[in-house]
Design a protein around this motif. Structure first.
Motif, PDB file in Angstrom:
ATOM      1  N   THR A 171     -13.907   6.912 -12.571  1.00 59.05           N
ATOM      2  CA  THR A 171     -12.694   7.389 -11.636  1.00 59.05           C
ATOM      3  C   THR A 171     -12.447   6.329 -10.766  1.00 59.05           C
ATOM      4  O   THR A 171     -10.973   6.050 -10.603  1.00 59.05           O
ATOM      5  N   ILE A 172     -13.256   5.633 -10.026  1.00 57.62           N
ATOM      6  CA  ILE A 172     -13.256   4.534  -8.998  1.00 57.62           C
ATOM      7  C   ILE A 172     -12.330   3.546  -9.780  1.00 57.62           C
ATOM      8  O   ILE A 172     -11.306   2.902  -9.361  1.00 57.62           O
ATOM      9  N   LYS A 173     -12.946   3.030 -10.948  1.00 56.01           N
ATOM     10  CA  LYS A 173     -12.321   2.012 -11.856  1.00 56.01           C
ATOM     11  C   LYS A 173     -10.998   2.325 -12.211  1.00 56.01           C
ATOM     12  O   LYS A 173     -10.074   1.514 -12.075  1.00 56.01           O
ATOM     13  N   THR A 174     -10.618   3.555 -12.478  1.00 52.92           N
ATOM     14  CA  THR A 174      -9.587   3.907 -13.196  1.00 52.92           C
ATOM     15  C   THR A 174      -8.205   3.739 -11.921  1.00 52.92           C
ATOM     16  O   THR A 174      -7.275   3.179 -12.078  1.00 52.92           O
ATOM     17  N   HIS A 175      -8.851   4.217 -10.605  1.00 49.38           N
ATOM     18  CA  HIS A 175      -7.844   4.191  -9.454  1.00 49.38           C
ATOM     19  C   HIS A 175      -7.552   2.592  -9.356  1.00 49.38           C
ATOM     20  O   HIS A 175      -6.569   2.107  -9.023  1.00 49.38           O
ATOM     21  N   LEU A 176      -8.532   1.969  -9.256  1.00 45.63           N
ATOM     22  CA  LEU A 176      -8.701   0.418  -9.022  1.00 45.63           C
ATOM     23  C   LEU A 176      -7.936  -0.223  -9.835  1.00 45.63           C
ATOM     24  O   LEU A 176      -6.964  -1.315  -9.548  1.00 45.63           O
ATOM     25  N   THR A 193       0.849  -0.968   0.025  1.00 41.94           N
ATOM     26  CA  THR A 193       0.028  -0.007  -0.015  1.00 41.94           C
ATOM     27  C   THR A 193       0.790   1.417   0.019  1.00 41.94           C
ATOM     28  O   THR A 193       0.249   2.288  -0.492  1.00 41.94           O
ATOM     29  N   ASP A 194       2.098   1.310   0.539  1.00 38.58           N
ATOM     30  CA  ASP A 194       2.965   2.362   0.508  1.00 38.58           C
ATOM     31  C   ASP A 194       3.350   2.750  -0.791  1.00 38.58           C
ATOM     32  O   ASP A 194       3.625   3.860  -1.383  1.00 38.58           O
ATOM     33  N   LYS A 195       3.071   1.894  -1.960  1.00 37.67           N
ATOM     34  CA  LYS A 195       3.630   1.916  -3.398  1.00 37.67           C
ATOM     35  C   LYS A 195       2.488   2.890  -4.013  1.00 37.67           C
ATOM     36  O   LYS A 195       2.652   3.131  -5.129  1.00 37.67           O
ATOM     37  N   LEU A 196       1.327   2.601  -3.393  1.00 37.24           N
ATOM     38  CA  LEU A 196       0.007   3.224  -3.954  1.00 37.24           C
ATOM     39  C   LEU A 196      -0.007   4.774  -3.711  1.00 37.24           C
ATOM     40  O   LEU A 196       0.367   5.162  -2.534  1.00 37.24           O
ATOM     41  N   SER A 197      -0.735   5.449  -4.596  1.00 32.23           N
ATOM     42  CA  SER A 197      -1.209   6.736  -4.251  1.00 32.23           C
ATOM     43  C   SER A 197      -2.304   6.896  -3.301  1.00 32.23           C
ATOM     44  O   SER A 197      -2.800   5.861  -2.795  1.00 32.23           O
ATOM     45  N   LYS A 198      -2.558   8.123  -2.554  1.00 31.50           N
ATOM     46  CA  LYS A 198      -3.469   7.780  -1.651  1.00 31.50           C
ATOM     47  C   LYS A 198      -4.991   7.329  -2.151  1.00 31.50           C
ATOM     48  O   LYS A 198      -5.461   6.623  -1.349  1.00 31.50           O
ATOM     49  N   MET A 199      -5.235   7.889  -3.177  1.00 36.20           N
ATOM     50  CA  MET A 199      -6.676   7.491  -3.962  1.00 36.20           C
ATOM     51  C   MET A 199      -6.604   5.935  -4.200  1.00 36.20           C
ATOM     52  O   MET A 199      -7.583   5.264  -3.979  1.00 36.20           O
ATOM     53  N   GLU A 200      -5.603   5.642  -4.831  1.00 31.66           N
ATOM     54  CA  GLU A 200      -5.467   4.023  -5.201  1.00 31.66           C
ATOM     55  C   GLU A 200      -5.455   3.268  -3.785  1.00 31.66           C
ATOM     56  O   GLU A 200      -6.132   2.365  -3.932  1.00 31.66           O
ATOM     57  N   ARG A 201      -4.890   3.611  -2.847  1.00 33.56           N
ATOM     58  CA  ARG A 201      -4.785   2.913  -1.442  1.00 33.56           C
ATOM     59  C   ARG A 201      -6.143   2.821  -0.996  1.00 33.56           C
ATOM     60  O   ARG A 201      -6.620   1.971  -0.888  1.00 33.56           O
ATOM     61  N   GLU A 202      -6.809   3.855  -1.044  1.00 33.71           N
ATOM     62  CA  GLU A 202      -8.249   3.945  -0.496  1.00 33.71           C
ATOM     63  C   GLU A 202      -9.264   3.305  -1.233  1.00 33.71           C
ATOM     64  O   GLU A 202     -10.059   2.335  -0.538  1.00 33.71           O
ATOM     65  N   VAL A 203      -9.148   3.358  -2.520  1.00 33.49           N
ATOM     66  CA  VAL A 203     -10.061   2.548  -3.453  1.00 33.49           C
ATOM     67  C   VAL A 203      -9.839   0.973  -3.328  1.00 33.49           C
ATOM     68  O   VAL A 203     -10.783   0.094  -3.079  1.00 33.49           O
ATOM     69  N   PHE A 204      -8.550   0.567  -3.195  1.00 35.31           N
ATOM     70  CA  PHE A 204      -8.125  -0.862  -3.157  1.00 35.31           C
ATOM     71  C   PHE A 204      -8.519  -1.461  -1.717  1.00 35.31           C
ATOM     72  O   PHE A 204      -9.270  -2.587  -1.780  1.00 35.31           O
ATOM     73  N   ILE A 205      -8.239  -0.847  -0.696  1.00 34.86           N
ATOM     74  CA  ILE A 205      -8.674  -1.388   0.704  1.00 34.86           C
ATOM     75  C   ILE A 205     -10.301  -1.457   0.861  1.00 34.86           C
ATOM     76  O   ILE A 205     -10.744  -2.335   1.182  1.00 34.86           O
ATOM     77  N   LEU A 206     -10.813  -0.406   0.016  1.00 37.10           N
ATOM     78  CA  LEU A 206     -12.333  -0.499   0.246  1.00 37.10           C
ATOM     79  C   LEU A 206     -12.833  -1.572  -0.543  1.00 37.10           C
ATOM     80  O   LEU A 206     -13.991  -2.195  -0.298  1.00 37.10           O
ATOM     81  N   LEU A 215     -16.449  -3.541  -0.317  1.00 40.72           N
ATOM     82  CA  LEU A 215     -17.436  -2.618  -1.008  1.00 40.72           C
ATOM     83  C   LEU A 215     -17.417  -2.726  -2.676  1.00 40.72           C
ATOM     84  O   LEU A 215     -16.577  -3.169  -3.102  1.00 40.72           O
ATOM     85  N   GLY A 216     -18.650  -2.536  -3.066  1.00 37.05           N
ATOM     86  CA  GLY A 216     -18.812  -2.441  -4.387  1.00 37.05           C
ATOM     87  C   GLY A 216     -18.191  -1.442  -5.241  1.00 37.05           C
ATOM     88  O   GLY A 216     -18.037  -0.306  -4.297  1.00 37.05           O
ATOM     89  N   ILE A 217     -18.224  -1.403  -6.433  1.00 36.19           N
ATOM     90  CA  ILE A 217     -17.504  -0.008  -7.268  1.00 36.19           C
ATOM     91  C   ILE A 217     -18.530   1.092  -6.948  1.00 36.19           C
ATOM     92  O   ILE A 217     -18.099   2.296  -6.732  1.00 36.19           O
ATOM     93  N   ARG A 218     -19.928   0.789  -6.934  1.00 33.09           N
ATOM     94  CA  ARG A 218     -21.022   1.913  -6.792  1.00 33.09           C
ATOM     95  C   ARG A 218     -21.000   2.407  -5.159  1.00 33.09           C
ATOM     96  O   ARG A 218     -20.732   3.685  -4.966  1.00 33.09           O
ATOM     97  N   GLU A 219     -20.665   1.620  -4.348  1.00 32.27           N
ATOM     98  CA  GLU A 219     -20.576   1.795  -3.071  1.00 32.27           C
ATOM     99  C   GLU A 219     -19.341   2.558  -2.646  1.00 32.27           C
ATOM    100  O   GLU A 219     -19.375   3.616  -2.107  1.00 32.27           O
TER     101      GLU A 219
END
Lengths: 214, 183
Positions: free
Chosen positions: A189-194, A155-168, A174-178
């Protein structure tokens, strides 16, 4: 023939899974409506349904059991206070996770202010020994430490948003919509980060080896 | 048939895991028909599932009971149990003490009588200043220059000057009066 039956089975299992999910959503919506009307039992049922998810979510963001316990309590108090402001009861889960994320942000803000004034109280931020009961075998403890270590390294390798989306997505389930509702972003945007996070996940050998080894 | 021969590349595989519906129809068809690609996708998804399971497994036990009602704590207990609230409490107390100190200081003890005395003294000062200004308006030059210009000889009033050096008009007038009286 084999493929046809396999795909048929997959479709059936997907349908039953989605039916189950719909039932659960309906049940949650009913509980939310009842809790809004002031029903304490319904509110407590919501707490018992979600407290494990929220505690886990907070724990993987604070790395401290004590902080996670306090924050989980705060989050449910906030939930009860603001339940009337929830417009769509069907989106309760995403709404609750948003409250949790905001509380975690507040927690880190407070922590940084306290660190500035030199009044930070460190409890068990790095020590995970209390994370498991005392009867836990040593190899489980080692495995747990190794898992947390590898997860943190990844997770240290990920950007803040990537990390948040991956963990969620993969730890909080959680689903993509959630996730989009929780973070107030578009689904694309979520799909791109994921996508970016998963690409980095594939390129990180340590965590792969650990997961394959289990 | 062509789609069956081209397996999913890394990007397409990740895309399929993120959201299968985002794949193109041809790639989706291939994934649906190709056991090797399905297997690879399932392995990847399985890995992520294991990650989720492990994350659940290694979460510590939640020891406190969670409630949707806030814990009722007394104010003092709340302040002293939470180290976060100490600086706030100390700052608030300091501000209150400062305000009490400032308001209680002798400078701020102004009674009604003191205010009247102060006003009277100020009005006397104003009057004195007005007088000084008027004097300055009348005698704008310093005293030395007033002597030179004769302005300081204020004790020679107009009657005395008329006696010493009467005005020409008055002289004629007096002559007329004398003549009238002789006649």
């Amino acid at each position: 023939m084999f493929f046809e039956s396999k795909s048929c089975f997959q479709r059936l299992s997907q349908e039953s899974h989605s039916e189950l999910m719909t039932d659960r959503k309906d049940q949650i919506s009913e509980l939310v409506e009842d809790a809004r009307a002031g029903n304490r039992m319904a509110a407590d049922q919501l707490v018992s349904l979600f407290h494990e998810d929220i505690f886990r979510m907070v724990y993987y963001r604070t790395s401290s059991r004590m902080d996670a316990e306090d924050l989980t309590q705060d989050i449910f108090v906030q939930m009860f206070k603001n339940l009337r402001s929830l417009k769509d009861a069907g989106r309760f889960r995403a709404w609750l996770f948003r409250i949790a994320l905001n509380r975690i942000r507040d927690f880190y803000r407070k922590k940084s202010v306290m660190a500035f004034w030199g009044t930070t109280v460190e409890f068990d931020d790095t020590d995970h020994s209390d994370a498991v009961p005392h009867e836990t075998p040593a190899d489980k403890l080692i495995m747990e430490k190794e898992f947390l270590n590898q997860l943190n390294q990844f997770t240290d390798k990920l950007s803040k948003m990537e990390r948040e989306v991956f963990i969620l997505r993969f730890i909080d389930h959680l689903g993509i919509r959630e996730i989009a509702d929780t973070l107030k972003k578009g689904e694309s945007t979520i799909k791109t980060h994921l996508y970016r996070a998963l690409k980095k996940f594939r390129q990180t050998p340590g965590i792969h080896d650990l997961l394959k080894g289990t | 048939m062509k789609t069956e021969s081209v397996h999913l590349n890394e990007d397409q595989l990740i895309c399929a895991v993120v959201d299968e519906s985002d794949l193109t129809v041809a790639v989706r068809n291939h994934l649906f028909a190709c056991p090797a690609c399905q297997n690879e996708k399932q392995q990847f998804e399985q890995e992520l599932k294991i990650l989720g399971h492990m994350a659940e497994k290694f979460v510590p036990l939640h020891r406190k009971a969670v409630s949707s009602l806030p814990e009722r704590q007394g104010f003092w207990k709340n302040v002293f149990l939470s180290p976060v609230k100490w600086p706030r409490f100390a700052a608030g107390l300091t501000v209150i003490l400062l305000m009490v100190g400032i308001w209680g200081s002798p400078q701020f003890e102004t009674g009604y009588e003191e205010e009247i005395v102060q006003t009277a003294w100020e009005s006397d000062e104003d009057q004195q200043m007005t007088t000084d200004i008027r004097v300055l308006e009348g005698y704008t030059l310093p005293e030395f220059y007033l002597d030179v210009s004769g302005e300081t000889y204020g004790y020679f009033d107009e009657e005395f000057l008329e006696f010493v050096a009467p005005l020409e008009e008055n002289q004629i007038h007096s002559e007329v009066i004398i003549t009238d009286s002789v006649a």
